[in-house]
Write an enzyme that holds these catalytic residues in place. Structure first.
Site, mmCIF file in Angstrom:
data_model
loop_
_atom_site.group_PDB
_atom_site.id
_atom_site.type_symbol
_atom_site.label_atom_id
_atom_site.label_comp_id
_atom_site.label_asym_id
_atom_site.label_seq_id
_atom_site.Cartn_x
_atom_site.Cartn_y
_atom_site.Cartn_z
ATOM 1 N N GLU A 21 10.943 16.005 15.040
ATOM 2 C CA GLU A 21 11.223 15.767 14.093
ATOM 3 C C GLU A 21 10.483 16.774 13.213
ATOM 4 O OE1 GLU A 21 9.692 12.232 11.870
ATOM 5 O OE2 GLU A 21 11.624 11.777 11.042
ATOM 6 N N LYS A 81 0.887 -1.337 -0.049
ATOM 7 C CA LYS A 81 -0.037 0.137 0.047
ATOM 8 C C LYS A 81 1.152 1.060 -0.233
ATOM 9 C CE LYS A 81 -1.761 2.936 1.959
ATOM 10 N NZ LYS A 81 -1.568 4.281 1.417
ATOM 11 N N CYS A 98 13.891 10.087 6.780
ATOM 12 C CA CYS A 98 13.717 9.642 8.254
ATOM 13 C C CYS A 98 15.160 9.671 8.860
ATOM 14 C CB CYS A 98 13.320 8.085 8.130
ATOM 15 S SG CYS A 98 14.039 7.207 6.844
ATOM 16 N N GLU A 102 9.585 1.726 11.065
ATOM 17 C CA GLU A 102 10.722 2.411 10.949
ATOM 18 C C GLU A 102 10.059 4.079 10.830
ATOM 19 O OE1 GLU A 102 12.816 5.112 9.742
ATOM 20 O OE2 GLU A 102 12.923 4.395 7.707
HETATM 21 P P1 NAI Z 1 1.742 8.804 7.546
HETATM 22 O O1 NAI Z 1 2.436 8.133 8.610
HETATM 23 O O2 NAI Z 1 0.382 9.345 7.800
HETATM 24 O O3 NAI Z 1 1.875 8.101 6.063
HETATM 25 C C1 NAI Z 1 2.620 6.835 5.816
HETATM 26 C C2 NAI Z 1 1.937 5.688 5.422
HETATM 27 O O4 NAI Z 1 0.793 5.373 6.233
HETATM 28 C C3 NAI Z 1 1.165 6.253 4.085
HETATM 29 O O5 NAI Z 1 1.150 5.095 3.257
HETATM 30 C C4 NAI Z 1 -0.204 6.460 4.437
HETATM 31 O O6 NAI Z 1 -1.202 6.170 3.604
HETATM 32 C C5 NAI Z 1 -0.446 5.043 5.610
HETATM 33 N N1 NAI Z 1 -1.331 5.468 6.753
HETATM 34 C C6 NAI Z 1 -1.723 6.591 7.151
HETATM 35 N N2 NAI Z 1 -2.543 6.390 7.991
HETATM 36 C C7 NAI Z 1 -2.939 5.132 8.267
HETATM 37 C C8 NAI Z 1 -3.625 4.141 9.155
HETATM 38 N N3 NAI Z 1 -4.568 4.863 9.999
HETATM 39 N N4 NAI Z 1 -3.451 2.930 9.012
HETATM 40 C C9 NAI Z 1 -2.703 2.278 8.100
HETATM 41 N N5 NAI Z 1 -1.894 3.099 7.280
HETATM 42 C C10 NAI Z 1 -2.174 4.470 7.166
HETATM 43 O O7 NAI Z 1 2.586 10.053 7.327
HETATM 44 P P2 NAI Z 1 2.315 11.465 6.888
HETATM 45 O O8 NAI Z 1 0.989 11.989 7.376
HETATM 46 O O9 NAI Z 1 2.272 11.351 5.314
HETATM 47 O O10 NAI Z 1 3.569 12.504 7.304
HETATM 48 C C11 NAI Z 1 3.263 13.042 8.415
HETATM 49 C C12 NAI Z 1 4.673 12.925 9.265
HETATM 50 O O11 NAI Z 1 4.995 11.756 9.271
HETATM 51 C C13 NAI Z 1 5.751 13.807 8.452
HETATM 52 O O12 NAI Z 1 5.845 15.111 8.964
HETATM 53 C C14 NAI Z 1 7.169 13.107 9.145
HETATM 54 O O13 NAI Z 1 7.354 13.707 10.298
HETATM 55 C C15 NAI Z 1 6.508 11.626 9.350
HETATM 56 N N6 NAI Z 1 7.034 10.670 8.374
HETATM 57 C C16 NAI Z 1 8.042 9.960 8.495
HETATM 58 C C17 NAI Z 1 8.701 9.236 7.544
HETATM 59 C C18 NAI Z 1 9.682 8.241 7.543
HETATM 60 O O14 NAI Z 1 10.286 8.045 6.641
HETATM 61 N N7 NAI Z 1 9.912 7.839 8.809
HETATM 62 C C19 NAI Z 1 8.123 9.250 6.195
HETATM 63 C C20 NAI Z 1 6.664 9.879 6.176
HETATM 64 C C21 NAI Z 1 6.223 10.787 7.228
#
Ligand code: NAI
Ligand code: MG
Length: 478
Positions: A380, A177, A286, A252
């Site tokens: 972060e 996904k 990250c 992660e």
């Molecule tokens: P997010 O954690 O919401 O998205 C990451 C993935 O999780 C996407 O595929 C999203 O569709 C999915 N997702 C979202 N809600 C979900 C749920 N309830 N159940 C299952 N899957 C779900 O991250 P977002 O909102 O895009 O970014 C927000 C913050 O997260 C950023 O500002 C950053 O601080 C952090 N982040 C960290 C990352 C990393 O590489 N560790 C990558 C992306 C975001």
């Protein structure tokens, strides 16, 4: 639509077939803020079909495949990715706003994962265990079964490489996904894997919203392992959901990774690493290094050198391939702008220059003299913002390095070998670099966090242990 795309972008890839979804989502180009295509909005029903298709392959040829056969398929995928590097890079640049050379590096890294795991596939062995008289005991490494992969938008190709690549190597069947903001290269990967001969149903890609398709995948009762890269908040939900089904998770979740620069560091050698680790992918990494800890004796000199570099940074559209591209979305820009607002009481050492308009651009910003407990030194940000924190002693540097909730990566810049060894042990992080910094680099290097950075290790051979389970066989033969 645009020329590079050779596969359908607005469909689901389930059981080897490009299928329609009941709805679509718009895809925005972060460099212009304008929509340019659509992707499928996968539903819980689509996820269920994908899981069923994946499950079925475990009882067919894929379930009986040898490590050698899987390795050969991965090698072919890697070859096709390499041949398509330029198209993949241009698609990614358009979709996520990543400057072309960084997008190209991601495509090459995806190929490298395939090459690495192709070679590793038949080198994962079990062991024999001395036991009681008359027994032979050995271990087998078996796939979990169906693995779910929920990935973010910042490095789709690299994260597909490290998680789906390792899962396939061990004989799992995958449901991927991708993030709603970055599905195009995930779909390209499905097309390439299909072309390379990966049996139908072994890899299914269901684009869609996190709270719809993502949540449905995380809680599906027939998933045997979940790997998630993204925010701490969603990671916590995923872990709680997986607990209901008692399945293992790899999380992660980002970091606040420090680079410690001592009085005996080679500052000119360090400089490109110090800055690049903060601005690569506009800081949306990250393993970005957002904290620079500088010994007081070199603090002024280092601040001056970093400020000079920041002042020369140019921000623009991904296809213009400047130092920094736009942020992924208006929402991400708002998050970063809010953090910059919280830095109003800090000394702004320098900022870069935005050379374009219309996209989600923000000037990279360097703050100096930042107290270690300041929000900008603790949270972060996920944008091109770095803070320089002065310190006086080695102990203080370690204490500051370990003072956040995170622990993903750290680096030590010093010529003192004893100090390098000592600090490599004392600093809490999953990866320590000495006199270099690899923001996500190195497919061979096990990677993952401690604390709120998550748990489990991906990359390298270590990922192959994570994407398999150990069975112990104790045979009595007298
Ligand atoms: P997010 O954690 O919401 O998205 C990451 C993935 O999780 C996407 O595929 C999203 O569709 C999915 N997702 C979202 N809600 C979900 C749920 N309830 N159940 C299952 N899957 C779900 O991250 P977002 O909102 O895009 O970014 C927000 C913050 O997260 C950023 O500002 C950053 O601080 C952090 N982040 C960290 C990352 C990393 O590489 N560790 C990558 C992306 C975001
Ligand atoms: Mg996009």
């Amino acid at each position: 639509m645009f020329d590079e795309i050779w596969y359908p972008t607005d469909k689901l890839f389930i059981d080897g077939i490009w299928a329609d979804a009941s709805d679509v989502l718009a895809v925005e180009d972060p460099s212009t803020g304008k929509d340019f295509t659509t992707i499928a909005r996968g539903s819980a029903g689509d996820i269920d079909r994908a899981v069923t298709a994946a499950r079925a392959t475990l009882n067919s040829d894929w379930g009986k495949s040898t490590a050698l056969e899987r390795g050969r398929i991965l090698a072919r995928i890697g070859q096709l990715v390499l041949e398509r590097t330029e198209e993949l890079a241009r698609i990614e640049a358009r979709d996520v706003g990543k400057p072309l050379k960084q997008a190209r590096a991601d495509a090459v890294a995806l190929a490298r994962y395939m090459e690495f795991y192709a070679g590793a596939a038949d080198k994962i062995t079990g062991e024999t265990i001395p036991y009681l008289d008359g027994y032979t005991v050995y271990t087998l490494r078996e796939p979990h079964g169906v693995t779910g992969h929920i990935i973010p938008w910042n490095y789709p190709m690299q994260i597909i490489g490290r998680s789906v690549g390792a899962a396939l190597t061990m004989g799992n069947a995958c449901v991927l996904k991708p993030a709603e903001d970055a599905c195009l290269t995930a779909l390209a990967f499905a097309a390439i894997a299909d072309e390379a001969g990966l049996p139908k149903g072994v890899l299914n890609v269901v684009p869609g919203l996190g709270e719809e398709a993502g949540a449905a995948l995380a809680k599906h009762p027939d998933i045997d392992h979940i790997s998630f890269t993204g925010s701490v908040g969603v990671g916590s939900i995923i872990q709680a959901t997986a607990a209901q089904n008692i399945v293992p998770v790899t999380l992660e979740l980002g970091g606040k990774s420090p680079q410690l620069v001592f009085e005996d560091a080679d500052l000119d050698a360090a400089l490109p690493f110090l800055v690049n680790a903060g601005i690569q992918n506009a800081g949306q990494t990250c393993s970005a290094s957002s904290r620079i800890l500088a010994h007081r004796s070199i603090y002024d000199q280092l601040t001056e050198k970093m400020a000079a570099r920041y002042s020369a940074l140019q921000v623009g559209a991904a296809l213009d391939d400047l130092d920094v591209g736009p942020l992924i979305s208006a929402r991400q820009k708002d998050i970063v702008a809010e953090f910059l607002g919280k830095g109003h009481d800090l000394e702004k050492a320098a900022e870069g220059h935005v050379k374009a308009a219309g996209g989600h651009f923000i000037a990279p910003t360097l703050f100096a003299g930042v107290p270690p407990d300041h929000t900008l030194a603790q949270d972060e940000i996920f944008g091109p913002v770095q803070v320089i924190i002065p310190f006086d002693t080695e102990d203080e540097a370690v204490q500051i390095a370990n003072s956040t909730d995170y622990g993903l990566v750290a680096s030590i810049w010093s010529q003192n070998g004893a100090r390098q060894m000592r600090l490599a042990k004392q600093i809490s992080a999953g990866q320590i670099f000495i006199n270099n910094y690899g923001a996500g680099g190195g497919v061979e290097l096990p990677f993952g966090g401690v604390g709120k950075s998550g748990h489990g290790r991906e990359k390298g051979f270590e990922a192959l242990y994570g994407f398999s389970q150990l069975k112990t066989v104790a045979a009595f033969h007298g």
